[in-house]
Scaffold this motif. Structure first.
Motif, PDB file in Angstrom:
ATOM      1  N   SER A  56       0.819  -1.216   0.000  1.00 53.63           N
ATOM      2  CA  SER A  56       0.000   0.000   0.000  1.00 53.63           C
ATOM      3  C   SER A  56       0.850   1.262   0.000  1.00 53.63           C
ATOM      4  N   PHE A  57       2.160   1.085   0.234  1.00 52.21           N
ATOM      5  CA  PHE A  57       3.005   2.260   0.420  1.00 52.21           C
ATOM      6  C   PHE A  57       4.194   2.328  -0.534  1.00 52.21           C
ATOM      7  N   GLY A  58       4.277   1.415  -1.500  1.00 54.72           N
ATOM      8  CA  GLY A  58       5.399   1.458  -2.424  1.00 54.72           C
ATOM      9  C   GLY A  58       5.358   0.316  -3.421  1.00 54.72           C
ATOM     10  N   PHE A  59       6.289   0.359  -4.382  1.00 54.57           N
ATOM     11  CA  PHE A  59       6.363  -0.731  -5.361  1.00 54.57           C
ATOM     12  C   PHE A  59       7.799  -0.916  -5.834  1.00 54.57           C
ATOM     13  N   LEU A  60       8.066  -2.083  -6.377  1.00 57.71           N
ATOM     14  CA  LEU A  60       9.371  -2.434  -6.933  1.00 57.71           C
ATOM     15  C   LEU A  60       9.160  -3.074  -8.299  1.00 57.71           C
ATOM     16  N   HIS A  61       9.765  -2.496  -9.311  1.00 53.71           N
ATOM     17  CA  HIS A  61       9.654  -2.961 -10.697  1.00 53.71           C
ATOM     18  C   HIS A  61      10.959  -3.646 -11.092  1.00 53.71           C
ATOM     19  N   PHE A  62      10.871  -4.898 -11.547  1.00 54.10           N
ATOM     20  CA  PHE A  62      12.064  -5.675 -11.884  1.00 54.10           C
ATOM     21  C   PHE A  62      11.835  -6.438 -13.186  1.00 54.10           C
ATOM     22  N   HIS A  63      12.903  -7.073 -13.649  1.00 59.35           N
ATOM     23  CA  HIS A  63      12.804  -7.920 -14.853  1.00 59.35           C
ATOM     24  C   HIS A  63      13.801  -9.068 -14.746  1.00 59.35           C
ATOM     25  N   HIS A  64      13.322 -10.302 -14.964  1.00 62.66           N
ATOM     26  CA  HIS A  64      14.181 -11.481 -14.976  1.00 62.66           C
ATOM     27  C   HIS A  64      14.743 -11.686 -16.384  1.00 62.66           C
ATOM     28  N   THR A  71      17.012  -7.679 -12.872  1.00 60.12           N
ATOM     29  CA  THR A  71      17.357  -6.258 -12.855  1.00 60.12           C
ATOM     30  C   THR A  71      16.247  -5.440 -12.211  1.00 60.12           C
ATOM     31  N   LEU A  72      16.621  -4.576 -11.291  1.00 61.40           N
ATOM     32  CA  LEU A  72      15.661  -3.662 -10.681  1.00 61.40           C
ATOM     33  C   LEU A  72      15.598  -2.393 -11.525  1.00 61.40           C
ATOM     34  N   TYR A  73      14.364  -2.031 -11.930  1.00 62.49           N
ATOM     35  CA  TYR A  73      14.182  -0.816 -12.708  1.00 62.49           C
ATOM     36  C   TYR A  73      13.788   0.372 -11.822  1.00 62.49           C
ATOM     37  N   HIS A  74      12.795   0.144 -10.951  1.00 61.14           N
ATOM     38  CA  HIS A  74      12.300   1.239 -10.115  1.00 61.14           C
ATOM     39  C   HIS A  74      11.942   0.718  -8.727  1.00 61.14           C
ATOM     40  N   LEU A  75      12.275   1.505  -7.703  1.00 59.70           N
ATOM     41  CA  LEU A  75      11.850   1.238  -6.330  1.00 59.70           C
ATOM     42  C   LEU A  75      11.351   2.548  -5.744  1.00 59.70           C
ATOM     43  N   CYS A  76      10.068   2.593  -5.381  1.00 64.65           N
ATOM     44  CA  CYS A  76       9.465   3.818  -4.855  1.00 64.65           C
ATOM     45  C   CYS A  76       8.723   3.529  -3.558  1.00 64.65           C
ATOM     46  N   VAL A  91      12.494  -5.285  -1.314  1.00 68.26           N
ATOM     47  CA  VAL A  91      13.733  -5.876  -1.815  1.00 68.26           C
ATOM     48  C   VAL A  91      13.862  -7.331  -1.354  1.00 68.26           C
ATOM     49  N   ASN A  92      13.492  -7.616  -0.120  1.00 68.37           N
ATOM     50  CA  ASN A  92      13.559  -8.998   0.373  1.00 68.37           C
ATOM     51  C   ASN A  92      12.639  -9.919  -0.419  1.00 68.37           C
ATOM     52  N   GLU A  93      11.439  -9.436  -0.753  1.00 64.33           N
ATOM     53  CA  GLU A  93      10.520 -10.255  -1.547  1.00 64.33           C
ATOM     54  C   GLU A  93      11.023 -10.436  -2.973  1.00 64.33           C
ATOM     55  N   TRP A  94      11.642  -9.393  -3.520  1.00 67.32           N
ATOM     56  CA  TRP A  94      12.259  -9.510  -4.854  1.00 67.32           C
ATOM     57  C   TRP A  94      13.341 -10.575  -4.832  1.00 67.32           C
ATOM     58  N   GLU A  95      14.197 -10.542  -3.800  1.00 66.46           N
ATOM     59  CA  GLU A  95      15.261 -11.534  -3.694  1.00 66.46           C
ATOM     60  C   GLU A  95      14.685 -12.937  -3.527  1.00 66.46           C
ATOM     61  N   CYS A 101      12.824 -18.427  -8.727  1.00 65.41           N
ATOM     62  CA  CYS A 101      12.811 -18.514 -10.193  1.00 65.41           C
ATOM     63  C   CYS A 101      14.164 -18.913 -10.774  1.00 65.41           C
ATOM     64  N   GLY A 102      15.151 -19.179  -9.924  1.00 66.75           N
ATOM     65  CA  GLY A 102      16.441 -19.638 -10.403  1.00 66.75           C
ATOM     66  C   GLY A 102      17.399 -18.544 -10.833  1.00 66.75           C
ATOM     67  N   MET A 103      17.123 -17.297 -10.429  1.00 67.43           N
ATOM     68  CA  MET A 103      18.043 -16.213 -10.761  1.00 67.43           C
ATOM     69  C   MET A 103      19.334 -16.373  -9.937  1.00 67.43           C
ATOM     70  N   THR A 104      20.436 -15.951 -10.500  1.00 64.10           N
ATOM     71  CA  THR A 104      21.725 -16.058  -9.807  1.00 64.10           C
ATOM     72  C   THR A 104      22.244 -14.720  -9.308  1.00 64.10           C
ATOM     73  N   THR A 105      21.673 -13.612  -9.829  1.00 63.82           N
ATOM     74  CA  THR A 105      22.209 -12.285  -9.501  1.00 63.82           C
ATOM     75  C   THR A 105      21.092 -11.249  -9.478  1.00 63.82           C
ATOM     76  N   LEU A 106      21.155 -10.333  -8.517  1.00 60.84           N
ATOM     77  CA  LEU A 106      20.325  -9.140  -8.526  1.00 60.84           C
ATOM     78  C   LEU A 106      21.209  -7.971  -8.949  1.00 60.84           C
ATOM     79  N   ARG A 107      20.667  -7.083  -9.779  1.00 64.80           N
ATOM     80  CA  ARG A 107      21.477  -5.969 -10.268  1.00 64.80           C
ATOM     81  C   ARG A 107      20.615  -4.721 -10.392  1.00 64.80           C
ATOM     82  N   LEU A 108      21.217  -3.556 -10.150  1.00 65.45           N
ATOM     83  CA  LEU A 108      20.502  -2.295 -10.282  1.00 65.45           C
ATOM     84  C   LEU A 108      21.494  -1.164 -10.490  1.00 65.45           C
ATOM     85  N   LYS A 109      20.978  -0.030 -10.938  1.00 68.55           N
ATOM     86  CA  LYS A 109      21.760   1.184 -11.083  1.00 68.55           C
ATOM     87  C   LYS A 109      21.083   2.290 -10.294  1.00 68.55           C
TER      88      LYS A 109
END
Length: 462
Positions: A56-64, A71-76, A91-95, A101-109
């Protein structure tokens, strides 16, 4: 997804839906300075592919990505809710989802001038580069998602007692009736610090099948405390390791950095440890080399990297980390600081990339392990002397509790009623804590109880 509670609110982290699109767009527009302009169609497409997590207070946009990098695109996060754990939840739920899903790396700019860089550092990300952006420089952050063990780590009991005292403890544990578990199944002992009867007893019990593995510790803390010189330690170990080829692990001799050491001294100790460890290792018979446990020290990633890479080139399959930070006389008490946890994360990741097992030297008590577990840093094995030391000083602990000075009546927990409540709250019960009087008067009952609490702690971490 799951319910996650912060200090002041309870929120649900879920995948965004079409109904949440207007609020997500409004929140994104309110953060144009931080994340730039976000097209409504981009958000809609991400929602359709389940690539936006929200509360209710934010969102995280990513892409596998196909190369298993997420890759994290947006965190608000809503300005009114910042500092309350919302970003950490997302971020914990993204991880968690990325691991599933078998991802090996999280990445962002992240733009170089934003305070969010500090947030990503605290979340366990490593800064790998800085690149020029269209308007400002961008920091590239990365977090490796290596396989974490679902089994509890192997508990290794650190032993210094004499052979006769160990015999009494072994018999006392058996009298408690907990025959399905054996806290002495794996043992580490320093031959330079204990009596000859200790090693004789351990060898005998191992031959009889009562102990599965025995590791010989190098005893470097003897040098740390000024009881031996390093040359004396090397001479002793060279002779002892050659004469005792029945052991299952041999810790290579190291030079332990202290929290009070300057960066220059730490660097010198790391260099000396690598030099002497490599030289000592190459002089040892193949049986010792195959079962060597190499100590990793350092205060930064560069030092950690050099340690692990040196040992990997030697073919060593197990490394041990003990640079937790120290306090007390001669740095005899280990502490799990935030910096040491971040270092251990680097140790774990680098070691697993080199297919090494990871051991934790002197982890402290169950609370220290729980900190590792909460940070998703479960080693393959760990050793502790806290069960012994705490019991000797009149203290006991339960799973997920701090130490309690049970020999003196201080507060409700040191009464019979308080102890029974504590046992119910922690769901712990063993033969050795059935009587508060025995805990107060019997050092060995306190020690055995603490061992049982240690085993419970690790089993519940599965």
């Amino acid at each position: 997804m799951k319910y996650v509670q912060t200090e002041v609110l309870e929120t649900v982290v879920t995948f965004a839906t079409e109904k949440t699109l207007p609020s997500l767009k409004a929140l994104a527009d309110a953060h144009r300075r931080e994340i730039g302009f976000v097209n409504r169609a981009t958000l809609a497409k991400a929602i359709a592919h389940q690539e936006i997590l929200c509360t209710s207070f934010g969102f995280l946009h990513f892409h596998h990505r196909r190369d298993r990098i997420s890759t994290l695109y947006h965190l608000c996060v809503c300005p009114s809710q910042r500092g309350k754990g919302v970003g950490k939840q997302l971020v914990n739920e993204w991880e968690k989802y990325s691991r599933k899903c078998g991802m090996t790396t999280l990445r962002l700019k992240c733009p170089l001038d934003l305070n969010a860089n500090g947030f990503y550092y605290k979340m366990g990300f490593t800064r790998i580069d800085i690149e020029p952006g269209a308007k400002r420089s961008l920091v590239i952050w990365e977090k490796k998602l290596l396989y974490r063990k679902s089994l509890p780590p192997q508990f290794v009991a650190a032993i210094t007692a004499s052979g006769s005292e160990l015999k009494r403890l072994f018999e006392l544990w058996k009298s408690g009736g907990d025959l399905d578990r054996n806290p002495f199944r794996h043992i580490i002992s320093s031959p330079i610090a204990c009596r000859p009867s200790t090693i004789k007893f351990l060898k005998q019990e191992k031959n009889q099948g009562n102990i599965k593995t025995v590791w010989l510790d190098c005893g470097a803390y003897q040098v740390q405390q000024g009881k031996r010189t390093y040359d004396e330690l090397l001479t002793f170990l060279d002779k002892f390791y050659r004469e005792h080829l029945w052991a299952d692990g041999y810790v290579l001799p190291d030079i332990v950095p202290l929290t009070t050491d300057s960066d220059k001294i730490v660097e010198s100790k790391v260099c000396d440890t690598l030099f002497y460890c490599e030289r000592f290792f190459k002089q040892m018979p193949s049986y010792v080399q195959e079962r060597a446990i190499a100590p990793v020290h350092g205060r930064n990633v560069n030092q950690i990297n050099r340690c692990v890479e040196t040992y990997a080139k030697l073919g060593i399959q197990r490394i041990g980390f003990g640079s937790w930070g120290t306090s007390g006389p001669n740095g005899s008490v280990n502490m799990l600081s935030r910096d040491s946890l971040a270092l251990f994360q680097d140790v774990y990741n680098i070691a697993k990339e080199n297919k090494m097992d990871v051991h934790c030297f002197g982890i402290g008590g169950p609370n220290s392990f729980n900190r590792l577990h909460r940070n998703n840093l479960v080693p393959d094995s760990l050793d502790s002397t806290t069960w012994w030391k705490a019991g000797g000083f009149g203290s006991i602990f339960f799973p997920n509790t701090s130490q309690i000075q049970i020999t003196q009546r201080r507060g409700i927990e040191t009464t019979k009623e308080g102890l029974e409540k504590l046992k119910r709250d922690t769901q712990h019960s063993c033969y050795f804590c059935e009587s508060i009087e025995q805990l107060r008067t019997s050092r060995n009952h306190r020690i055995m109880h603490n061992l049982a609490a240690w085993l419970d702690t690790l089993e519940r971490a599965q």
